[in-house]
Scaffold this motif. Sequence first.
Motif, PDB file in Angstrom:
ATOM      1  N   LEU A   1       0.803  -1.230   0.000  1.00  0.00           N
ATOM      2  CA  LEU A   1       0.000   0.000   0.000  1.00  0.00           C
ATOM      3  C   LEU A   1       0.833   1.277   0.000  1.00  0.00           C
ATOM      4  N   ALA A   2       2.157   1.148   0.001  1.00  0.00           N
ATOM      5  CA  ALA A   2       3.011   2.336   0.054  1.00  0.00           C
ATOM      6  C   ALA A   2       2.685   3.357  -1.040  1.00  0.00           C
ATOM      7  N   PRO A   3       2.439   2.942  -2.295  1.00  0.00           N
ATOM      8  CA  PRO A   3       2.156   3.950  -3.337  1.00  0.00           C
ATOM      9  C   PRO A   3       0.884   4.753  -3.091  1.00  0.00           C
ATOM     10  N   PHE A   4      -0.044   4.231  -2.263  1.00  0.00           N
ATOM     11  CA  PHE A   4      -1.298   4.948  -2.001  1.00  0.00           C
ATOM     12  C   PHE A   4      -1.142   5.986  -0.891  1.00  0.00           C
ATOM     13  N   ASP A   5      -0.109   5.819  -0.048  1.00  0.00           N
ATOM     14  CA  ASP A   5       0.178   6.770   1.039  1.00  0.00           C
ATOM     15  C   ASP A   5      -1.095   7.127   1.814  1.00  0.00           C
ATOM     16  N   LEU A   6      -1.775   6.119   2.312  1.00  0.00           N
ATOM     17  CA  LEU A   6      -3.068   6.348   2.964  1.00  0.00           C
ATOM     18  C   LEU A   6      -2.967   7.070   4.300  1.00  0.00           C
ATOM     19  N   ARG A   7      -1.779   7.142   4.862  1.00  0.00           N
ATOM     20  CA  ARG A   7      -1.637   7.894   6.117  1.00  0.00           C
ATOM     21  C   ARG A   7      -1.888   9.381   5.907  1.00  0.00           C
ATOM     22  N   THR A   8      -1.710   9.846   4.671  1.00  0.00           N
ATOM     23  CA  THR A   8      -1.962  11.262   4.397  1.00  0.00           C
ATOM     24  C   THR A   8      -3.298  11.487   3.699  1.00  0.00           C
ATOM     25  N   ALA A   9      -4.099  10.419   3.562  1.00  0.00           N
ATOM     26  CA  ALA A   9      -5.422  10.563   2.946  1.00  0.00           C
ATOM     27  C   ALA A   9      -6.408  11.128   3.971  1.00  0.00           C
ATOM     28  N   LYS A  10      -7.660  11.241   3.569  1.00  0.00           N
ATOM     29  CA  LYS A  10      -8.698  11.653   4.510  1.00  0.00           C
ATOM     30  C   LYS A  10      -9.981  10.893   4.194  1.00  0.00           C
ATOM     31  N   VAL A  11     -10.819  10.727   5.203  1.00  0.00           N
ATOM     32  CA  VAL A  11     -12.106  10.063   5.026  1.00  0.00           C
ATOM     33  C   VAL A  11     -13.095  11.094   4.506  1.00  0.00           C
ATOM     34  N   ALA A  12     -13.518  10.921   3.248  1.00  0.00           N
ATOM     35  CA  ALA A  12     -14.465  11.860   2.650  1.00  0.00           C
ATOM     36  C   ALA A  12     -15.890  11.558   3.060  1.00  0.00           C
ATOM     37  N   HIS A  13     -16.158  10.283   3.366  1.00  0.00           N
ATOM     38  CA  HIS A  13     -17.526   9.889   3.707  1.00  0.00           C
ATOM     39  C   HIS A  13     -17.492   8.551   4.436  1.00  0.00           C
ATOM     40  N   GLN A  14     -18.492   8.340   5.253  1.00  0.00           N
ATOM     41  CA  GLN A  14     -18.626   7.097   6.003  1.00  0.00           C
ATOM     42  C   GLN A  14     -20.097   6.712   6.075  1.00  0.00           C
ATOM     43  N   SER A  15     -20.386   5.443   5.876  1.00  0.00           N
ATOM     44  CA  SER A  15     -21.759   4.963   6.037  1.00  0.00           C
ATOM     45  C   SER A  15     -21.780   3.774   6.981  1.00  0.00           C
ATOM     46  N   ARG A  16     -22.909   3.558   7.582  1.00  0.00           N
ATOM     47  CA  ARG A  16     -23.076   2.433   8.502  1.00  0.00           C
ATOM     48  C   ARG A  16     -24.411   1.777   8.214  1.00  0.00           C
ATOM     49  N   ILE A  17     -24.406   0.463   8.020  1.00  0.00           N
ATOM     50  CA  ILE A  17     -25.646  -0.274   7.841  1.00  0.00           C
ATOM     51  C   ILE A  17     -25.668  -1.455   8.794  1.00  0.00           C
ATOM     52  N   ILE A  18     -26.867  -1.923   9.100  1.00  0.00           N
ATOM     53  CA  ILE A  18     -27.044  -3.123   9.897  1.00  0.00           C
ATOM     54  C   ILE A  18     -27.608  -4.193   8.974  1.00  0.00           C
ATOM     55  N   GLU A  19     -26.859  -5.244   8.774  1.00  0.00           N
ATOM     56  CA  GLU A  19     -27.311  -6.334   7.934  1.00  0.00           C
ATOM     57  C   GLU A  19     -27.979  -7.389   8.810  1.00  0.00           C
ATOM     58  N   LYS A  20     -29.160  -7.841   8.377  1.00  0.00           N
ATOM     59  CA  LYS A  20     -29.946  -8.783   9.160  1.00  0.00           C
ATOM     60  C   LYS A  20     -29.500 -10.214   8.881  1.00  0.00           C
ATOM     61  N   GLY A  21     -28.239 -10.473   9.209  1.00  0.00           N
ATOM     62  CA  GLY A  21     -27.697 -11.801   9.005  1.00  0.00           C
ATOM     63  C   GLY A  21     -26.480 -12.019   9.878  1.00  0.00           C
ATOM     64  N   ASN A  22     -26.150 -13.270  10.101  1.00  0.00           N
ATOM     65  CA  ASN A  22     -24.955 -13.638  10.843  1.00  0.00           C
ATOM     66  C   ASN A  22     -23.716 -13.107  10.129  1.00  0.00           C
ATOM     67  N   TRP A  23     -22.672 -12.803  10.873  1.00  0.00           N
ATOM     68  CA  TRP A  23     -21.465 -12.226  10.263  1.00  0.00           C
ATOM     69  C   TRP A  23     -20.861 -13.150   9.211  1.00  0.00           C
ATOM     70  N   LYS A  24     -20.999 -14.448   9.383  1.00  0.00           N
ATOM     71  CA  LYS A  24     -20.464 -15.380   8.382  1.00  0.00           C
ATOM     72  C   LYS A  24     -21.274 -15.327   7.093  1.00  0.00           C
ATOM     73  N   MET A  25     -22.563 -15.073   7.210  1.00  0.00           N
ATOM     74  CA  MET A  25     -23.395 -14.928   6.022  1.00  0.00           C
ATOM     75  C   MET A  25     -22.983 -13.697   5.216  1.00  0.00           C
ATOM     76  N   VAL A  26     -22.601 -12.627   5.911  1.00  0.00           N
ATOM     77  CA  VAL A  26     -22.128 -11.424   5.240  1.00  0.00           C
ATOM     78  C   VAL A  26     -20.852 -11.740   4.442  1.00  0.00           C
ATOM     79  N   TRP A  27     -19.962 -12.496   5.052  1.00  0.00           N
ATOM     80  CA  TRP A  27     -18.741 -12.882   4.358  1.00  0.00           C
ATOM     81  C   TRP A  27     -19.027 -13.769   3.153  1.00  0.00           C
ATOM     82  N   GLU A  28     -19.900 -14.737   3.317  1.00  0.00           N
ATOM     83  CA  GLU A  28     -20.195 -15.653   2.215  1.00  0.00           C
ATOM     84  C   GLU A  28     -20.773 -14.904   1.015  1.00  0.00           C
ATOM     85  N   ASN A  29     -21.597 -13.916   1.289  1.00  0.00           N
ATOM     86  CA  ASN A  29     -22.144 -13.100   0.206  1.00  0.00           C
ATOM     87  C   ASN A  29     -21.030 -12.307  -0.485  1.00  0.00           C
TER      88      ASN A  29
END
Length: 438
Positions: free
Chosen positions: A188-216
Amino acid sequence: LGSMALCNRFCTLKSEVLRCTAPLKPVPTQRLATNGIQRGSRSFSAATLAQKGDKNAAYPPQLAVPPNDQLRMLRALEARPAGFGLPSAFYHDYAFYRADVLNLWQTQWIFAGHDCELKTEKDAITMQIAEHPVSIVRGDNGNLTAFCTRTEGLKPVAVESAGGYIFVSLAEQPEPFTPVGSLLESYLAPFDLRTAKVAHQSRIIEKGNWKMVWENNRECYHCRSNHTELVKSFPEGAWVTGLAGTEEEKAQVTRLIERCEAIGLPSDYVISWGNQYRIMRIPLHNDARSFTPDTEPAVVTKRLGTMPRDASVGDVLFYHYPNTWNHFLADHALSFRMLPISPTETELVTKWLVPEYAVEGEDYCLENLTKVWNDTNAEDAWLVERNQLGVSSPAYVPGPYNTLHEDGVSQFVDWYCNATKKSLMMGCSSTCEPELPL
């Protein structure tokens, strides 16, 4: 931070987190949360599981998983045929969920957030790993400090940073972080993410077990018929790894890797022993350059780090079980942080990172930047909910995975089974005392 300042800072954080984790009303069923930047922790806790009418209310989260349930889980894992799905209980049984928390979520390295989110001593990353509230701050010496916050005090938690990514571990003796940390630093060195910024953030609640989220997440056989925006950029099929597909498809991957390596961009397929994490570069569909409706860069005039402005460099994919998958493009990056809430609910936080000096309205349009993955997340949440209903049906019987289209799913399930069996046989126990309901 000085010792007194650090103490005062965490006392404040502790009060904020504990207020957020008091018993509240259950999370509403809407899939998409507020679109604004959210810096606080979740407004719910394991205590919501004990709401009136919850079938698991009689099972106190403070207790370890009873030996008979551990044995039941181990026998089910050992009885699973190779290449087959998991039995129904792994997606909704509360004892199995508690075993997941104790054996995996309290022992593995968990992605928390980004270095660029902690630029000053007033910044903090808060998260909740099951019933464990965790806070992370940066001292004036630049070092990160993490604590598990509890009513009776603050317990230090292991924290590491690599390539602009912050991970924590609740384990008393965490596994070595160096292997994945070294990989992230170099790739990830070429992306230099330590100097990036978070432009946006979203949060959702998925109605499924965490393993189901991964399988999808680990297969895209469903993409063409469900993700109309995503498939404009993201390619379908196992060929994108370069390990399968037609000769022309393999050649396309090879050409991209050679071209990117020639200009100093790491691109090889790298997967860890045991398949816990993997990183690779893939070509985007029809020479797309970003995840936008028109497939052109979302950030028009700037690039992350030293990424080229005009060359087509594909998409770098990184996943790390049990809780993160990521995309890195020349103009922006996306991180996905998944955390378990209950046997049938999972939190997913998505962050869009852009160059530090990119200005909304001048260098990028927020709607254009976020539309593809906001849509994709909502569509995946619907699919996860439908699949969760399916595995909860009395008629559900695990079957074999498709070896072409579901190889990634089979790989994840194998990792889960092997890691869980290892922990069960070692008698893994809780390492960070749970927060008692107020």
